[in-house]
Design an enzyme around this catalytic site. Structure first.
Site, PDB file in Angstrom:
ATOM      1  N   THR A   1       0.832  -1.206   0.000  1.00 59.42           N
ATOM      2  CA  THR A   1       0.000   0.000   0.000  1.00 59.42           C
ATOM      3  C   THR A   1       0.868   1.259   0.000  1.00 59.42           C
ATOM      4  OG1 THR A   1      -1.659  -1.202   1.248  1.00 59.42           O
ATOM      5  CG2 THR A   1      -1.845   1.191   1.264  1.00 59.42           C
ATOM      6  N   VAL A   2       1.787   1.349   0.953  1.00 58.32           N
ATOM      7  CA  VAL A   2       2.564   2.584   1.101  1.00 58.32           C
ATOM      8  C   VAL A   2       3.669   2.670   0.040  1.00 58.32           C
ATOM      9  CG1 VAL A   2       3.821   4.071   2.698  1.00 58.32           C
ATOM     10  CG2 VAL A   2       2.054   2.548   3.587  1.00 58.32           C
TER      11      VAL A   2
ATOM     12  N   ALA B   1      13.079  20.672  -3.256  1.00 58.88           N
ATOM     13  CA  ALA B   1      14.188  20.042  -2.528  1.00 58.88           C
ATOM     14  C   ALA B   1      15.545  20.510  -3.058  1.00 58.88           C
ATOM     15  CB  ALA B   1      14.093  18.523  -2.656  1.00 58.88           C
TER      16      ALA B   1
ATOM     17  N   VAL C   1       3.767   7.746  12.632  1.00 61.79           N
ATOM     18  CA  VAL C   1       2.760   8.219  13.593  1.00 61.79           C
ATOM     19  C   VAL C   1       1.717   9.054  12.860  1.00 61.79           C
ATOM     20  CG1 VAL C   1       2.347   9.597  15.664  1.00 61.79           C
ATOM     21  CG2 VAL C   1       4.468   8.299  15.446  1.00 61.79           C
TER      22      VAL C   1
ATOM     23  N   ASP D   1      -1.422  -1.008  18.289  1.00 63.26           N
ATOM     24  CA  ASP D   1      -0.934  -0.087  17.243  1.00 63.26           C
ATOM     25  C   ASP D   1      -0.891   1.356  17.782  1.00 63.26           C
ATOM     26  OD1 ASP D   1      -0.509   0.591  14.254  1.00 63.26           O
ATOM     27  OD2 ASP D   1      -2.231   1.830  14.797  1.00 63.26           O
TER      28      ASP D   1
ATOM     29  N   LYS E   1       2.472   3.893  18.381  1.00 60.23           N
ATOM     30  CA  LYS E   1       2.570   5.289  17.921  1.00 60.23           C
ATOM     31  C   LYS E   1       2.747   6.231  19.108  1.00 60.23           C
ATOM     32  CE  LYS E   1      -0.384   4.273  13.974  1.00 60.23           C
ATOM     33  NZ  LYS E   1      -1.802   4.169  13.600  1.00 60.23           N
TER      34      LYS E   1
END
Ligand SMILES: NC(=O)c1ccc[n+]([C@@H]2O[C@H](COP(=O)([O-])OP(=O)(O)OC[C@H]3O[C@@H](n4cnc5c(N)ncnc54)[C@H](OP(=O)(O)O)[C@@H]3O)[C@@H](O)[C@H]2O)c1
Length: 312
Positions: free
Chosen positions: A14-15, A34, A134, A203, A207
């Site tokens: 997913t990420v 950047a 987080v 979870d 965090k």
């Protein structure tokens, strides 16, 4: 413009997929801001042939994830595999040992090994970055670490698990019991097949321990977080709370008290006029109380490919 920053990406779920799509879509804008382009050069996951909806042929495929750290053309390793130990931790250690910067979304690993990894990064004079670990897309790590750096934080708390907040919001809106809504959330893909880390508060505790370490300048202390979840809540509990002027939210809370750092995760009664009572669905929110700035509220998407890739 300087030469491109070359990224080795471990984990294409997913990420990881979200990070590739984001870099493709915002390539120019990111390079401009950047001062140099950010380019993925090598990738690694378990299954080389899985269709991930993105073109991977332009990247070198690395079978052994740990080898990403040794690739001469990789400047920075981004770990999006997950798990507190195993390949993610091996990769983190070998990247920092190779004096390369390391980026991760892995809260479980940081909750357990954050201090060791931070120490190794400091010794190697490289960066260890974990904004995505987080509250997903919410820039709360940077907000606290930089924006609120001049303040003593007395308390930090918030809604740190989107799955629980989704379930609680639905219980509230529809008057139904926990188990029924969980089954529905699983069918829709909003909750894991094994949801225990989410619904038992683990979870959120991962965090919270990271958040508290940033807010109070301490080592992440996951073992001292007293955590419980929401699986025993009934629709009737939520209705009773509403009748008394409260909503039920699973909160992680850390406080700097007379006996040291106090950290806990459990279902709280939140007064309806408190901003956290109005955070519904899968959103996350974090409140930090500083001695000069007062109450800060950070709110946004705590998960999902786009928000989490943004934080990465
Ligand atoms: N999903 C979110 O919204 C979210 C939000 C915040 C933080 N995070 C964190 O981000 C990390 C990634 O989450 P995700 O949701 O993207 O997970 P995911 O969809 O399950 O993807 C995990 C990826 O890791 C790869 N992988 C698993 N075991 C591996 C191994 N032994 N060696 C090499 N690669 C391996 C998988 O490979 P295959 O694809 O080949 O199986 C997959 O590409 C986790 O630490 C998670 O806690 C996620």
């Amino acid at each position: 413009m300087s030469e491109a920053l070359r990224v080795g990406l471990a984990g294409l779920g997913t990420v990881g997929g979200g990070v590739i799509r984001l870099l493709d879509a915002n390539r120019e804008l990111i390079a401009r801001r950047a001062g140099r382009a950010i380019e993925v050069v090598a990738v690694s996951a378990r299954d080389r042939y899985k269709d991930r909806g993105v073109d991977l042929t332009r990247f070198a495929w690395v079978d052994d994830t740990t080898a990403l750290a040794q690739q001469a053309d990789v400047d920075v390793v981004v770990e999006l595999i997950g798990g507190s130990d195993g390949p993610a931790l091996t990769l983190a250690r070998s990247t920092l040992a190779a004096d390369k910067s390391f980026v991760t979304a892995n809260k479980a690993m940081l909750a357990h090994h954050g201090y060791e990894l931070a120490t190794a990064a400091e010794a190697a004079r490289v960066a260890l970055k974990f904004e995505a670990a987080v509250a997903g897309g919410i820039p709360v790590i940077k907000g606290l670490r930089e924006g609120a750096a001049a303040n003593a934080i007395g308390r930090v708390y918030g809604i740190l698990n989107g799955t629980c907040n989704f379930i609680l919001s639905k219980m509230e809106a529809e008057g139904r019991d926990f188990a029924e809504i969980l089954a529905e959330a699983q069918a829709l893909g909003f909750a894991e097949a094994d949801p225990s880390f989410d619904i038992d508060g683990v979870d959120a505790a991962h965090k919270l321990s990271i958040l508290a370490s940033i807010a109070f300048g301490t080592r992440p202390a996951f073992d001292t977080v007293a955590a419980s979840g929401i699986r025993h809540l009934l629709g009737a509990d939520i209705a009773e709370a509403a009748a008394l002027g409260y909503r039920v939210r699973l909160l992680g809370l850390a406080e700097d008290g007379p006996d040291g750092l106090f950290q806990r995760v459990h279902a709280h009664l939140v007064p309806v006029d408190h901003p956290l009572a109005h955070v519904t669905g899968s959103l996350n929110a974090v409140v930090a109380e500083g001695n000069f700035v007062g109450r800060l509220l950070f709110q946004g998407a705590g998960a999902g490919d786009g928000p989490t890739a943004t934080a990465v």
